[in-house]
Design a protein around this motif. Structure first.
Motif, short mmCIF file in Angstrom:
data_model
loop_
_atom_site.label_atom_id
_atom_site.label_comp_id
_atom_site.label_asym_id
_atom_site.label_seq_id
_atom_site.Cartn_x
_atom_site.Cartn_y
_atom_site.Cartn_z
N PHE A 119 -8.57 -58.17 11.96
CA PHE A 119 -8.21 -58.53 10.60
C PHE A 119 -8.30 -60.05 10.33
CE2 PHE A 119 -6.28 -54.40 10.87
CZ PHE A 119 -6.35 -53.79 9.72
N PRO A 120 -8.57 -60.64 9.32
CA PRO A 120 -8.13 -62.03 9.11
C PRO A 120 -6.77 -62.33 8.82
CG PRO A 120 -9.09 -61.03 6.99
CD PRO A 120 -9.02 -59.85 8.05
N LEU A 121 -6.46 -63.59 8.88
CA LEU A 121 -4.97 -64.05 8.87
C LEU A 121 -4.56 -63.51 7.59
CD1 LEU A 121 -2.75 -65.54 10.05
CD2 LEU A 121 -3.70 -67.48 9.10
N LYS A 122 -5.12 -63.64 6.58
CA LYS A 122 -4.44 -63.52 5.09
C LYS A 122 -4.20 -61.82 4.92
CE LYS A 122 -9.14 -62.66 2.97
NZ LYS A 122 -10.05 -63.30 1.95
N GLU A 123 -4.62 -61.01 5.84
CA GLU A 123 -4.29 -59.68 5.82
C GLU A 123 -3.38 -59.22 6.95
OE1 GLU A 123 -7.53 -57.07 5.71
OE2 GLU A 123 -8.84 -58.42 3.96
N VAL A 124 -2.52 -60.31 7.37
CA VAL A 124 -1.66 -59.79 8.56
C VAL A 124 -0.60 -58.69 7.93
CG1 VAL A 124 -0.11 -61.92 7.96
CG2 VAL A 124 -0.19 -60.74 10.38
N GLU A 125 0.19 -59.08 6.96
CA GLU A 125 0.85 -57.88 6.59
C GLU A 125 0.40 -56.34 6.57
OE1 GLU A 125 4.52 -56.83 3.24
OE2 GLU A 125 3.35 -58.71 3.15
N HIS A 126 -0.66 -56.52 5.93
CA HIS A 126 -1.48 -55.13 5.94
C HIS A 126 -1.63 -54.65 7.06
CE1 HIS A 126 -4.52 -52.07 4.36
NE2 HIS A 126 -5.11 -52.36 5.36
N CYS A 127 -2.16 -55.42 8.18
CA CYS A 127 -2.43 -55.10 9.58
C CYS A 127 -1.10 -54.69 10.31
CB CYS A 127 -2.74 -56.27 10.15
SG CYS A 127 -3.19 -56.07 12.18
N ILE A 128 0.04 -55.22 9.95
CA ILE A 128 1.36 -54.73 10.61
C ILE A 128 1.65 -53.37 10.11
CG2 ILE A 128 3.53 -55.27 10.80
CD1 ILE A 128 2.89 -58.16 10.86
N ARG A 129 1.53 -53.20 8.68
CA ARG A 129 1.97 -52.06 8.16
C ARG A 129 0.76 -50.85 8.54
NH1 ARG A 129 5.85 -52.42 4.53
NH2 ARG A 129 6.39 -54.62 3.67
N ALA A 130 -0.31 -51.20 9.03
CA ALA A 130 -1.17 -50.39 9.42
C ALA A 130 -0.74 -49.82 11.00
CB ALA A 130 -2.59 -50.81 9.51
N ILE A 131 -0.27 -50.86 11.82
CA ILE A 131 0.05 -50.35 13.03
C ILE A 131 1.21 -49.33 12.84
CG2 ILE A 131 1.28 -51.32 15.01
CD1 ILE A 131 -1.68 -51.92 15.47
N GLY A 132 2.13 -49.68 11.86
CA GLY A 132 3.37 -48.88 11.98
C GLY A 132 2.95 -47.60 10.96
N GLY A 133 1.84 -47.16 10.89
CA GLY A 133 1.52 -46.00 10.24
C GLY A 133 1.88 -45.95 8.98
N GLU A 134 1.79 -47.00 8.12
CA GLU A 134 2.15 -47.16 6.60
C GLU A 134 1.04 -47.20 5.62
OE1 GLU A 134 5.43 -50.32 6.08
OE2 GLU A 134 5.70 -50.07 8.28
N VAL A 135 -0.13 -47.23 6.31
CA VAL A 135 -1.33 -47.38 5.41
C VAL A 135 -2.10 -46.05 5.60
CG1 VAL A 135 -3.48 -48.89 5.01
CG2 VAL A 135 -1.34 -49.80 5.59
N PRO A 136 -2.03 -45.39 4.49
CA PRO A 136 -2.91 -43.97 4.66
C PRO A 136 -4.43 -44.22 5.03
CG PRO A 136 -1.65 -44.07 2.57
CD PRO A 136 -1.55 -45.37 3.22
N GLY A 137 -4.93 -43.57 6.02
CA GLY A 137 -6.11 -43.65 6.34
C GLY A 137 -6.55 -44.75 7.48
N THR A 138 -5.57 -45.68 7.68
CA THR A 138 -5.96 -46.71 8.59
C THR A 138 -4.61 -46.49 9.80
OG1 THR A 138 -6.64 -48.14 7.00
CG2 THR A 138 -6.07 -48.96 8.99
N PHE A 139 -5.25 -46.23 10.92
CA PHE A 139 -4.12 -45.80 12.41
C PHE A 139 -4.81 -46.70 13.44
CE2 PHE A 139 -2.30 -43.07 15.23
CZ PHE A 139 -1.06 -43.47 15.24
N PRO A 140 -4.66 -48.07 13.41
CA PRO A 140 -5.43 -48.75 14.59
C PRO A 140 -4.78 -48.39 16.07
CG PRO A 140 -4.78 -50.25 12.80
CD PRO A 140 -4.01 -49.02 12.55
N THR A 141 -5.63 -48.01 17.05
CA THR A 141 -5.16 -48.24 18.45
C THR A 141 -4.58 -49.51 18.82
OG1 THR A 141 -6.75 -46.39 18.89
CG2 THR A 141 -5.80 -47.44 20.71
N LYS A 142 -5.49 -50.64 18.54
CA LYS A 142 -5.07 -51.95 18.85
C LYS A 142 -5.75 -52.58 17.85
CE LYS A 142 -3.43 -55.38 20.71
NZ LYS A 142 -1.79 -55.78 20.65
N ALA A 143 -4.86 -53.63 17.10
CA ALA A 143 -5.47 -54.50 16.15
C ALA A 143 -5.02 -55.84 16.30
CB ALA A 143 -4.77 -54.28 14.76
N LEU A 144 -5.96 -57.02 16.03
CA LEU A 144 -6.11 -58.26 16.44
C LEU A 144 -6.20 -59.06 14.99
CD1 LEU A 144 -8.55 -58.32 19.31
CD2 LEU A 144 -5.97 -58.15 19.64
#
Length: 364
Positions: free
Chosen positions: A333-358
């Motif tokens: 993810f780009p820096l501007k999407e860091v909160e979206h990325c963190i929430r995806a790691i936490g299972g809070e974004v439907p349809g997005t479930f990263p194994t590992k995100a950078l």
């Protein structure tokens, strides 16, 4: 660039991209240009206020970058030069407190802590990896990384892969011929699987739930001999059947799930080890029948971040074997999407479930 962007946590669920001035570089300091920052479950807990910190902080504790600038004494302190590619850990400590005197610098309360305890409220501000640049403090450990590694692979070594060696081998004691259970197929589970395989474990079991099927398939590439969907199978019965009733020598829980931790005890044979690497939260209580630990002489081993020896071990093995650990990176993810990325790691974004995100600040 006249200023530096940093993903700044102001309080629970209050994350903003703020701009900071470039810091003055003292004789013993430096400046690191961030190449990649890894996101993990700890960042989820920071975001939601589950861990105590001195706000504000710039998040990001898994850091890969290049040395941009060094003070006149910093090269000798850190054994690096400008242009070197490095991973960073705030692990050297003050050298004077009780923990440092016991060679436990990782627990030093005075040490610089990137993406966690060290506030960004005052100059030099840049104490987190989710940023364009990072301040290189004199008490921080720099480890040089080969340019032959992809950015995704190099970004995994300092925390993710090193933790696998620390938790499974150095703390869990996994050795040749062991039966090992890894509870949780995420990034830390995959790293523990990889480490256990290189330690010579005879059988490695990795658990997950239904939505973890891609992760469980990946676990097989990292060394798992059998994966278990705990929503479809009883983990204790599978372990009993697959080991002919011997059960496991080591169980490593990286799920942070109280139910998984309780089940883990039943998967061990006598005088074996349960390693706890997953955080459950500051206020979570795990109900456990302690008599099982007593009667069976089970060793309960908590684990913090990897030490420097584990980092070096992970780096050497990955550089020499050229195993593509970057397979676990599913999202960048780009820096501007860091909160979206963190929430995806936490299972809070439907349809997005990263194994590992950078986070890659260069892409926006």
């Amino acid at each position: 660039m006249a200023s530096v962007r940093g993903a700044t946590l102001l309080g629970p669920d209050k994350l903003e991209i703020r701009e900071y001035p470039f810091p003055d570089i003292p004789a013993d300091g430096g400046l690191i240009k961030i190449e990649m920052g890894g996101v993990c479950g700890t960042d989820v807990k920071y975001l939601h206020g589950k861990l105590k910190v001195d706000y504000p902080i710039i998040l990001g504790h898994e850091i890969l970058g290049r040395v941009e600038k060094l003070g006149k004494n910093a090269a000798a302190i850190h054994h690096v030069k400008e242009g070197d590619r490095v991973i960073l850990k705030g692990a050297l400590g003050c050298g004077r407190c009780a923990d440092c005197r016991r060679n436990n610098q990782r627990f030093c309360r005075q040490r610089t802590s990137y993406g966690g305890r060290t506030t960004c409220d005052k100059p030099p501000h840049l104490f987190g990896g989710f940023a364009d640049y990072l301040y290189l403090a004199p008490d921080v450990l720099c480890t040089k990384v080969s340019d032959s590694l992809t950015p995704e692979a190099a970004a995994l070594i300092g925390s993710v892969m090193a933790n696998g060696f620390q938790w499974a081998i150095r703390r869990g004691g996994v050795k040749m011929g062991d039966f090992v259970l890894i509870q949780g197929p995420g990034q830390q589970g995959l790293s523990c699987t990889f480490a256990s395989k290189h330690a010579g474990a005879a059988k490695i079991f990795v658990t997950g739930i239904g939505r973890d099927q891609p992760r469980l398939e990946l676990a097989k590439k990292f060394g798992a001999t059998r994966t278990i969907d705990v929503e479809a199978e009883d983990v204790v019965e599978v372990i009993r059947r697959e080991t002919n009733g011997e059960m496991c020598d080591v169980v490593v829980d990286v799920s942070g799930n109280p139910n998984a931790i309780v089940k883990s005890v039943d998967c061990l044979h006598r005088q074996s080890t349960l390693v706890l690497g997953g955080l459950t939260g500051d206020t979570t209580v795990t109900p456990m029948l302690m008599d099982k630990l007593v009667w069976n002489e089970i060793k309960l081993q908590g684990c913090f971040t990897a030490d420097n020896d584990a980092t070096e071990a992970a780096l050497r093995i990955i550089e020499e074997t050229k195993f593509p650990v970057e397979q676990m990176v599913s999202h960048v993810f780009p820096l501007k999407e860091v909160e979206h990325c963190i929430r995806a790691i936490g299972g809070e974004v439907p349809g997005t479930f990263p194994t590992k995100a950078l986070i890659n600040p260069a892409i926006g």
